[in-house]
Design a protein around this motif. Structure first.
Motif, PDB file in Angstrom:
ATOM      1  N   CYS A  12      17.524  11.927  -9.688  1.00 24.80           N
ATOM      2  CA  CYS A  12      18.667  11.070 -10.005  1.00 24.80           C
ATOM      3  C   CYS A  12      19.954  11.813  -9.676  1.00 24.80           C
ATOM      4  O   CYS A  12      20.209  12.906 -10.195  1.00 24.80           O
ATOM      5  CB  CYS A  12      18.644  10.687 -11.486  1.00 24.80           C
ATOM      6  SG  CYS A  12      20.099   9.775 -12.041  1.00 24.80           S
ATOM      7  N   ASP A  13      20.764  11.220  -8.808  1.00 24.83           N
ATOM      8  CA  ASP A  13      22.064  11.780  -8.442  1.00 24.83           C
ATOM      9  C   ASP A  13      23.094  11.198  -9.411  1.00 24.83           C
ATOM     10  O   ASP A  13      23.594  10.088  -9.208  1.00 24.83           O
ATOM     11  CB  ASP A  13      22.402  11.406  -6.999  1.00 24.83           C
ATOM     12  CG  ASP A  13      23.709  12.006  -6.526  1.00 24.83           C
ATOM     13  OD1 ASP A  13      24.514  12.450  -7.369  1.00 24.83           O
ATOM     14  OD2 ASP A  13      23.951  11.988  -5.302  1.00 24.83           O
TER      15      ASP A  13
ATOM     16  N   GLY B 125      29.730   7.086  -9.799  1.00 25.91           N
ATOM     17  CA  GLY B 125      30.597   6.432  -8.826  1.00 25.91           C
ATOM     18  C   GLY B 125      30.335   4.949  -8.719  1.00 25.91           C
ATOM     19  O   GLY B 125      31.268   4.131  -8.637  1.00 25.91           O
ATOM     20  N   LEU B 126      29.062   4.558  -8.734  1.00 28.74           N
ATOM     21  CA  LEU B 126      28.712   3.143  -8.646  1.00 28.74           C
ATOM     22  C   LEU B 126      29.113   2.396  -9.911  1.00 28.74           C
ATOM     23  O   LEU B 126      29.579   1.253  -9.853  1.00 28.74           O
ATOM     24  CB  LEU B 126      27.215   2.998  -8.387  1.00 28.74           C
ATOM     25  CG  LEU B 126      26.761   3.349  -6.978  1.00 28.74           C
ATOM     26  CD1 LEU B 126      25.246   3.531  -6.921  1.00 28.74           C
ATOM     27  CD2 LEU B 126      27.199   2.264  -5.982  1.00 28.74           C
TER      28      LEU B 126
ATOM     29  N   GLY C 123      22.875   0.767  -8.132  1.00 24.07           N
ATOM     30  CA  GLY C 123      23.293   0.370  -6.790  1.00 24.07           C
ATOM     31  C   GLY C 123      22.944  -1.074  -6.487  1.00 24.07           C
ATOM     32  O   GLY C 123      23.717  -1.799  -5.844  1.00 24.07           O
TER      33      GLY C 123
ATOM     34  N   ARG D  34      26.416  10.011  -8.008  1.00 23.63           N
ATOM     35  CA  ARG D  34      26.350   8.701  -7.366  1.00 23.63           C
ATOM     36  C   ARG D  34      26.307   7.585  -8.412  1.00 23.63           C
ATOM     37  O   ARG D  34      26.963   6.559  -8.254  1.00 23.63           O
ATOM     38  CB  ARG D  34      25.126   8.619  -6.459  1.00 23.63           C
ATOM     39  CG  ARG D  34      24.987   7.276  -5.741  1.00 23.63           C
ATOM     40  CD  ARG D  34      23.828   7.303  -4.749  1.00 23.63           C
ATOM     41  NE  ARG D  34      23.719   6.037  -4.024  1.00 23.63           N
ATOM     42  CZ  ARG D  34      23.035   4.993  -4.477  1.00 23.63           C
ATOM     43  NH1 ARG D  34      22.379   5.067  -5.641  1.00 23.63           N
ATOM     44  NH2 ARG D  34      22.989   3.873  -3.778  1.00 23.63           N
TER      45      ARG D  34
ATOM     46  N   ASP E  81      18.232   4.373 -13.430  1.00 20.99           N
ATOM     47  CA  ASP E  81      18.446   5.516 -12.531  1.00 20.99           C
ATOM     48  C   ASP E  81      18.139   6.834 -13.241  1.00 20.99           C
ATOM     49  O   ASP E  81      17.525   7.728 -12.666  1.00 20.99           O
ATOM     50  CB  ASP E  81      19.892   5.529 -12.043  1.00 20.99           C
ATOM     51  CG  ASP E  81      20.245   4.316 -11.215  1.00 20.99           C
ATOM     52  OD1 ASP E  81      20.287   4.410  -9.984  1.00 20.99           O
ATOM     53  OD2 ASP E  81      20.471   3.242 -11.810  1.00 20.99           O
TER      54      ASP E  81
END
Length: 260
Positions: A93-94, A100-101, A61, A97, A87
């Motif tokens: 840890c998602d 997606g990033l 992110g 997400r 991450d």
């Protein structure tokens, strides 16, 4: 693939791996594979320009928020993007997400350059890798998918036996040694289509006698004291080793070393 293509500029985006830890120079700064690669590209292309936006400890992110638009605006011939591994090493840890990033980063960088380069990051043999392997492999599957969809190259460091060898990792067990970074630079060099200088970069060093029990336990204790406990402390307090640090080489300028 073309042999010795002409690339006039390189921008490196990422975290400590791309910053160059632990390839330490005498002046206390880090060199690393991206600097080595830039030096080799500069040697065959007069006026070659290089920027390295990487900062240690960055999550995907933060890379997207702080580095991606800056890199895209430089319109370099080659952009390397390595991120998301920090991450996967966090207790929580998602992965949705993270994927997606990473996709957002690729979608913004791919149109801005002539060639985007992604990587399957290296993984050191040992219990840490085994614990986080499922997350890492999910990340690498995303990298492969994005590369196919956006015309990026993928450098497979994860599948290279040499880069799983503990002897090519620093005492912190998180970063490559100088020899490890040299091999990564060679891998990216070849993936870009340049004539190999070391066709066997992926082959492990010659076998050596393993350290004895006492040496291993001493090394484990030193690692825990100097590296593991501080790392855990930063995780618990929400701090990062890169807090407050600027990008390594924030402007796209002619490269004149060091890198050899």
């Amino acid at each position: 693939m073309l042999t010795n293509p002409t690339h006039t500029s390189l921008v490196a985006v990422g975290d400590s791996f791309t910053e160059g830890m632990s390839d330490l120079l005498p002046d206390g700064t880090y060199r690393g594979w991206a600097d080595l690669l830039a030096a080799r590209m500069a040697a065959v292309t007069p006026g070659f320009r290089y920027a390295n936006l990487a900062v240690r400890g960055k999550l995907i992110g933060q890379i997207v928020a702080e580095q991606v638009d800056v890199a895209a605006a430089m319109n370099a011939d080659v952009v390397t993007l390595v991120g998301g591994l920090n991450d996967t090493l966090r207790p929580k840890c998602d992965m949705g997400r993270v994927r997606g990033l990473l996709e957002e980063a690729v979608e913004r960088l791919a149109p801005s350059c002539k060639q985007l380069v992604l990587m399957r990051s290296p993984g050191r043999q040992g219990p840490v890798l085994e614990r986080f392997r499922p997350r890492m492999e999910a990340l690498f599957a995303c990298v492969e998918d994005l590369a196919r969809r956006h015309g990026a190259l993928v450098v497979d460091l994860y599948g290279a036996p040499a880069l799983a060898d503990p002897r090519l990792w620093d005492v912190d067990r998180l970063h490559l040694t100088s020899e490890g970074h040299r091999r990564v630079a060679e891998a990216v060099w070849q993936t870009l289509g340049y004539t190999p200088e070391d066709p066997d970069w992926h082959v492990p060093p010659p076998a050596s006698a393993p350290p004895g029990w006492l040496s291993r336990r001493t090394a484990d204790a030193r690692f825990a004291r100097r590296h593991l406990l501080p790392w855990i402390g930063r995780r618990l307090t929400g701090r990062s080793s890169g807090d407050g640090l600027p990008s390594k080489r924030p402007e796209l300028l002619p490269y004149e070393g060091p890198g050899t």
